[in-house]
Scaffold this active site. Structure first.
Site, PDB file in Angstrom:
ATOM      1  N   VAL A  53       1.413  -1.037  -0.530  1.00 28.46           N
ATOM      2  CA  VAL A  53       0.035   0.109  -0.174  1.00 28.46           C
ATOM      3  C   VAL A  53       1.256   1.446  -0.214  1.00 28.46           C
ATOM      4  CG1 VAL A  53      -0.472   0.154   2.594  1.00 28.46           C
ATOM      5  CG2 VAL A  53      -2.043   1.112   1.467  1.00 28.46           C
ATOM      6  N   TYR A  54       2.145   1.637   0.295  1.00 29.46           N
ATOM      7  CA  TYR A  54       3.199   2.468   0.400  1.00 29.46           C
ATOM      8  C   TYR A  54       3.217   2.928  -1.485  1.00 29.46           C
ATOM      9  CZ  TYR A  54       4.340   0.217   4.790  1.00 29.46           C
ATOM     10  OH  TYR A  54       4.774   0.203   6.574  1.00 29.46           O
TER      11      TYR A  54
END
Length: 331
Positions: A53-54
């Site tokens: 998700v980064y």
């Protein structure tokens, strides 16, 4: 650099790990991000932590590029899944575990993840389904070991009680001089079950570096002054009383030949069950400075004094309560 075993696994990790949450997902320009990764390797840092998700895959992609050509057995690669990657892709269902690990492997340009972690607990998916899916990706060789981040103690116990599934070897909690919640339940539970801590935010989002003078406007190049990178910073950590305590920590550090950041990292690394502390860095020199904390041999009295000087803000203090209300109202 120093190295420690990771729980009951066969992995050995550097006590300082390189993180990529707000930095290498777009917060820092590409060339400087890659320079930080290369500096980490030069400093002997072997544990590199990221998550799908980064930057919605941006961090994994950058690491895949930065690590291209580096011998695969010379570093330990950790990533995570759970948070939304699209309007429909989120959580820890069997389908998501299989889909997200393949996507992460492609972005990271590797055929296996050393440590695959559940970024949070998924209350919408049966625990058995998640653990069986994780066990399958380990059997397939796509992941070597599994871990979790910020799971409540009762869910950790439930996972440990399941028969026939791969067991967790790591926990990734927020833990620092200013945040000691894991000491209550999570760390003792993990220590009793072969699960080691890989700590995130050991510098309390940079507050423990001493960069924020009490009563002053945050420096323009600091996280607190950046609307995007400072969005997750606990504002009570910027109270005058806390920042004054950090300045006393800084004085203690200087008296012992190190920086406040190095002392804060050393404190974390001296706590039971901690295998590694994750640091973020926007410049290679920050990586090098943080790496030196691994080699500090400070007297126990100095470590204990650091713990007395800096204490987490009381949950009932006016500043904490006010900031809770602000977050709830999104002010």
């Amino acid at each position: 650099m120093r190295y420690r075993p990771l729980g009951s696994s066969d992995l050995t990790v550097s006590t300082i790990a390189l993180g990529s949450w707000l930095t290498y997902s777009g917060g820092v320009e590409k060339s400087r991000s890659i320079a930080c990764v290369r500096e980490a390797l030069d400093q002997g840092i072997t544990l590199i932590d990221t998550a799908n998700v980064y930057g919605r895959g941006a961090s994994e992609s950058l690491l895949g590029e930065a690590l291209a050509g580096v011998p695969r057995d010379s570093y330990v690669l950790a990533t995570k899944l759970y948070f939304p990657m699209s309007d429909t892709d989120r959580g820890l269902s069997r389908a998501q575990v299989f889909k997200q690990i393949d996507a992460s492997l492609a972005r990271l340009r590797t055929d296996h993840i050393d440590l695959y972690q559940c970024h949070r607990y998924d209350a919408d998916t049966p625990l058995e389904e998640t653990m069986e899916a994780l066990t399958e990706v380990v059997r397939q060789g796509k992941a070597r070991w599994i871990g979790f981040s910020e799971w409540p103690a009762d869910r950790i116990r439930a996972a440990l009680a399941l028969p026939g599934v791969t067991k967790f070897v790591s926990s990734q909690p927020q833990y620092s001089l200013l945040w000691r919640e894991p000491e209550r339940e999570v760390i003792p539970l993990c220590a009793a079950n072969g699960i080691a801590q890989i700590v995130w935010s050991p510098l309390a989002q940079g507050v423990l570096t001493g960069k924020y003078p009490p009563g002053a406007v945050p420096p323009k190049d600091s996280r607190a002054a950046d609307p995007a990178m400072g969005a997750y910073l606990r504002r009570e950590w910027l109270s005058r009383s806390t920042l004054e305590a950090v300045q006393r920590l800084r004085a203690l550090a200087e008296a012992n030949g190190c920086t406040a950041a190095q002392l804060a990292l050393a404190w974390v690394l001296r706590q039971p069950n901690v295998a590694a502390a994750i640091v973020g860095a926007t410049r290679p020199e920050q990586v090098a400075a943080n790496a030196r904390a691994a080699d500090l041999d400070l007297p126990s009295a100095v470590i204990e004094e650091a713990g007395r000087i800096v204490q987490p803000p009381s949950p009932w203090s006016p500043s904490v309560l006010l900031n809770r209300i602000r977050r709830k109202l999104r002010v």
